[in-house]
Design an enzyme around this catalytic site. Sequence first.
Site, PDB file in Angstrom:
ATOM      1  CB  THR A  41      74.660  11.419 -12.564  1.00 43.20           C
ATOM      2  OG1 THR A  41      73.768  12.455 -12.945  1.00 43.20           O
ATOM      3  CG2 THR A  41      75.901  11.994 -11.925  1.00 43.20           C
ATOM      4  CE  LYS A  50      70.701  11.427 -11.444  1.00 38.31           C
ATOM      5  NZ  LYS A  50      70.934  12.231 -12.647  1.00 38.31           N
TER       6      LYS A  50
HETATM    7  N1  GLU Z   1      72.065  14.629 -18.167  1.00 35.54           N
HETATM    8  C1  GLU Z   1      73.452  14.830 -17.942  1.00 35.54           C
HETATM    9  C2  GLU Z   1      74.253  13.542 -17.939  1.00 35.54           C
HETATM   10  O1  GLU Z   1      73.822  12.522 -17.433  1.00 35.54           O
HETATM   11  C3  GLU Z   1      73.692  15.577 -16.728  1.00 35.54           C
HETATM   12  C4  GLU Z   1      73.410  14.827 -15.456  1.00 35.54           C
HETATM   13  C5  GLU Z   1      74.637  14.593 -14.675  1.00 35.54           C
HETATM   14  O2  GLU Z   1      75.696  14.302 -15.174  1.00 35.54           O
HETATM   15  O3  GLU Z   1      74.487  14.751 -13.480  1.00 35.54           O
HETATM   16  O4  GLU Z   1      75.337  13.576 -18.442  1.00 35.54           O
END
Ligand code: GLU
Length: 341
Positions: A105, A178
Amino acid sequence: MLMLLALVFTLTLSAKPKIRIIATGGTIAGVSASATSSAYGAGQVGIQTLIDAVPQIKELADVSGEQLVNIGSQDMNDAVWLKLAKRINQLLSGDYDGVLVTHGTDTMEETAYFLSLTVHSDKPVILVGSMRPSTAISADGPANLYNGVAALVDPSSKGHGVMACMNNQLIDAKSLIKTHTTDCATFKGTYGEMGYVYNGKPYYIFEPTYKHTTRSIFNVDNLEKLPKVGIIYGYANCSTLPIEAFFKADFDGIVLAGVGDGNFYKDVFDVAVQMQESGTQIVRASRVPTGPTCLNGEVDDSKYHFVAALNLNPQKARVLLQLALTKTRDWQQIQKYFQEY
Ligand code: GLU
């Protein structure tokens, strides 16, 4: 003969849409030591495990998957973007009806926007991720994956550009942002959500008016790398060190995440003017999460040949500037792209 025709007819009627899932990692593929732990590693579970965790998607579509990379999206980079866009173009120009990308994310909004400018098909492309790892109590990944596939197979999803499907909402790539570090409802659309998924069916509220996918002129299918564009963050008493470092490193473009309506500290402004004069394109964006960075507002862009990011946040302005610089170095043409895309 009649029987053969009947068989073909039945097969055609029962043929499910062909959906490809491209996995790139993220929390949706994350694993924690226990179901209650908030500490976890992103990008550890493979594509087949993700598909097997949501067997209901096989009722909706003929689903298959491939693992492109398995990374936390903080490690997303130009090379993976290029690979991803090329692969999606290849799949959608064949007999696939849609592509789901599983993604972390952290940088999902940038990848979504990049794909919305470089995928040239009106077939749907949807990104899904999760805020809780796959091993957590109440993991949100499986529902996002199911909703994503449900949206992909619905004929109404064609032509909306690239979207994210998170927390039951469908958000267009340009608007996607986000907004919270840990909340499952972290993703919002700056201009509201474009649609939502309810009981396995997508409902769309509006359509994006900006140019994307089939109307985009940006093509990366024959590119091996992208221009170098960095982002400078603005704050009170801002140091010139980062912008000078980019200047020395010969970057092709700089996006300023300025204060307010894309303003920046006087010393930084002076270096930006020098950079623009020596051929590095400066784009003014804002660290303020909502509202446009306006052309010729407090800063006289026409005088300095700066480009105003308008409705793009700094990280997405960086994506568009990278693609714009594959076409031109003319600041007025680049400003036009920022108006259109
Ligand atoms: N930091 C990781 C990523 O962006 C985990 C965050 C997520 O996926 O929610 O892959």
